[in-house]
Design an enzyme around this catalytic site. Structure first.
Site, PDB file in Angstrom:
ATOM      1  N   LYS A   1      38.285  66.095   3.309  1.00  0.00           N
ATOM      2  CA  LYS A   1      39.612  66.126   2.652  1.00  0.00           C
ATOM      3  C   LYS A   1      39.532  66.883   1.330  1.00  0.00           C
ATOM      4  CE  LYS A   1      41.054  61.945   4.940  1.00  0.00           C
ATOM      5  NZ  LYS A   1      40.658  60.583   5.102  1.00  0.00           N
TER       6      LYS A   1
ATOM      7  N   GLN B   1      41.096  54.881   2.588  1.00  0.00           N
ATOM      8  CA  GLN B   1      40.222  55.306   3.681  1.00  0.00           C
ATOM      9  C   GLN B   1      39.875  54.105   4.564  1.00  0.00           C
ATOM     10  OE1 GLN B   1      39.262  58.653   4.076  1.00  0.00           O
ATOM     11  NE2 GLN B   1      38.498  57.967   6.057  1.00  0.00           N
TER      12      GLN B   1
ATOM     13  N   ASP C   1      49.553  58.909   5.098  1.00  0.00           N
ATOM     14  CA  ASP C   1      48.940  58.536   6.376  1.00  0.00           C
ATOM     15  C   ASP C   1      49.979  57.975   7.352  1.00  0.00           C
ATOM     16  OD1 ASP C   1      46.321  59.108   6.871  1.00  0.00           O
ATOM     17  OD2 ASP C   1      45.509  57.333   5.881  1.00  0.00           O
TER      18      ASP C   1
END
Ligand code: NAP
Length: 287
Positions: free
Chosen positions: A50, A94, A117
């Site tokens: 990322k 995460q 997300d």
């Protein structure tokens, strides 16, 4: 006959060009905060990817690491600080989290306007309802982008998804349903899995078992999307990331000789997942 390879690398590179050109026109530099709890090796690798992508397109990626033993309320307090920070437009936690943490409470404390997300209840509900403001989870968006790029139609197709996780299988099933596909979801309790998978026009596999889908699960004319990321060494699964070789859930070697199109691992959906996360980030900015 060999299958068409649905290659994600060149699509990702084109996305890098497009997003970096877009960022140059924005009044703000996009910023994404990644909150990591503990230090799982796989999470380290995903966060590294990322950061690298963000750097390529000119976005800031801020990485906050919290200790493994942090409590749910401490994580929520940190998230609320980032929610209030106007210089950050996207927040992700995460996954997976240590098991003592309440994932639902943590994810749902992210401001939906910063939920790149697409995992907060707000976005999940939109996906259920096929609302107009849908933020698709990055892997789901990546799968659809790959199919769109190769002009593979989804509407009216029979789509079979193996795997029903909250992160991949379920949102992907809903996204395909919203695109007017006829969707079947398979899991460990599915009987005659081989029969189900052979019925698919588009077969999507996200189970996390190296080379599980062999030639017995497919037939001619199918499109196969392999989401799995598994580490193997000399044919054996192993933990050491340093020496790892990545393979998918599909036995590419045998399956690619039968079906009409297939995404490789690495270089297929995985390449598109990070790109899709940043597409979501830029959509959030909305300029
Ligand atoms: P997960 O949470 O472990 O879910 C796995 C799913 O597969 C479960 O629904 C499970 O069924 C099903 N399953 C496992 N073994 C099965 C079997 N023998 N037959 C039928 N179904 C079976 O995994 P995930 O997070 O969805 O990830 C799946 C894979 O995708 C992993 O390899 C992961 O690394 C990879 N992944 C890739 C990307 C990408 O960008 N390419 C992104 C995310 C994840 P039950 O529900 O019945 O247990």
């Amino acid at each position: 006959m060999s299958a068409q390879i649905l290659e994600g690398i060149s699509l990702r590179d084109a996305t890098i060009q497009r997003l970096s050109a877009k960022i140059k026109t924005l009044s703000v530099q996009p910023a994404l905060t990644v909150i990591q709890i503990g230090s799982r090796t796989d999470s380290n690798a995903y966060i590294k990817a990322k950061k690298a992508f963000g750097e390529k397109i000119g976005a800031r990626v801020l990485h906050e690491v919290l200790p493994e033993k942090v409590t749910t309320s401490e994580v929520v307090a940190q998230i609320k600080k980032h929610n209030a920070d106007h210089s950050v437009q996207g927040i992700i936690v995460q996954l997976p989290l240590p098991t003592h943490l309440d994932q639902h409470t943590i994810i749902d404390s992210i401001d939906p306007k910063k939920d790149v997300d697409g995992l907060t209840s707000t976005h999940t509900q939109e996906l259920w309802e096929d609302g107009s403001e849908i933020v698709l989870p990055a892997t789901t968006r990546g799968i659809l982008s790959l199919l769109d790029c190769y002009q593979i139609p989804v509407e009216g197709k029979k789509v079979v998804i193996v795997g029903r996780s909250v992160l991949v299988g379920k949102p992907t099933a809903l996204a395909f349903l919203n695109r007017n596909a006829t969707v079947t979801i398979c899991h460990r309790g599915t009987k005659n899995l081989e029969e189900e998978t052979r019925r698919a026009d588009i077969l999507i596999v996200a189970i996390g078992r190296a080379h599980f889908i062999t030639k017995d699960f497919v037939r001619e004319g199918q499109v196969v999307i392999d989401v799995g990321i598994n580490t193997v060494s000399d044919g054996r699964l192993q933990e050491e990331v340093g020496k790892r070789k990545l393979v998918g859930d599909v036995d590419f070697e045998s399956v690619s000789k039968i079906v009409s199109a297939i995404s490789p691992v690495p270089g297929g959906v995985g390449a598109m997942t990070v790109a899709s996360l940043f597409e979501n980030l830029l959509d959030m900015i909305g300029e």
